[in-house]
Motif scaffolding. Structure first.
Motif, mmCIF file in Angstrom:
data_model
loop_
_atom_site.group_PDB
_atom_site.id
_atom_site.type_symbol
_atom_site.label_atom_id
_atom_site.label_comp_id
_atom_site.label_asym_id
_atom_site.label_seq_id
_atom_site.Cartn_x
_atom_site.Cartn_y
_atom_site.Cartn_z
ATOM 1 N N TYR A 28 0.826 -1.210 0.000
ATOM 2 C CA TYR A 28 0.000 0.000 0.000
ATOM 3 C C TYR A 28 0.858 1.257 0.000
ATOM 4 O O TYR A 28 1.839 1.349 0.746
ATOM 5 N N GLN A 101 -9.159 -2.237 -6.737
ATOM 6 C CA GLN A 101 -7.929 -1.528 -6.387
ATOM 7 C C GLN A 101 -7.379 -0.752 -7.579
ATOM 8 O O GLN A 101 -7.467 -1.211 -8.710
ATOM 9 N N ILE A 109 -0.691 -0.008 -4.022
ATOM 10 C CA ILE A 109 -2.112 0.314 -4.113
ATOM 11 C C ILE A 109 -2.319 1.742 -3.627
ATOM 12 O O ILE A 109 -1.892 2.097 -2.527
ATOM 13 N N GLU A 112 -8.343 1.620 -2.673
ATOM 14 C CA GLU A 112 -8.964 0.305 -2.553
ATOM 15 C C GLU A 112 -10.366 0.505 -2.008
ATOM 16 O O GLU A 112 -10.556 1.207 -1.017
#
Length: 120
Positions: A28, A101, A109, A112
């Motif tokens: 992330y 995503q 990412i 999301e």
């Protein structure tokens, strides 16, 4: 294979192996926005780590994590998952959801969104 294709399958393996917090740190972006029907938007990796730590602490035992459908493009990933766990109060929890995503060029990412029935 596109970056999301490779990275999404790696992410799902982390989750299957109980490495949820490791997955958050690995996959992330710092400025990620995660959206859930029950909670709204959580902005930034630090805030999402805090939210996810609360979730992990609420789980006594994971029973099942399946991903019957996974699809990717050059910049996006979508997967369906089915999860079952026992919470710390002894309740059996069953969730079926779809996750969409957006991935950046660095393989992280950036957005999301979870889709599931909140029962409301």
């Amino acid at each position: 294979m596109s970056t999301p294709n490779v990275r999404l399958h790696e992410l799902l393996d982390y989750v299957r192996n109980g490495r949820i917090m490791d997955a958050m740190r690995e996959f992330y972006a710092d400025d990620v926005v995660m959206s859930e029907p029950a909670y709204g938007d959580t902005v930034g990796l630090a805030a999402n780590l805090e939210r996810e730590e609360k979730f992990v602490a609420s789980v006594a035992e994971f029973k099942n994590f399946e991903t019957p459908a996974v699809a990717t493009s050059d910049t996006a990933g979508i997967y369906e998952n089915v999860m079952d766990w026992i919470d710390v109060e002894g309740n059996a929890i069953h969730v079926e959801q779809t996750v969409v995503q957006e991935w950046n060029a660095e393989g992280k990412i950036t957005r999301e969104r979870f889709y599931y029935d909140t029962g409301k």
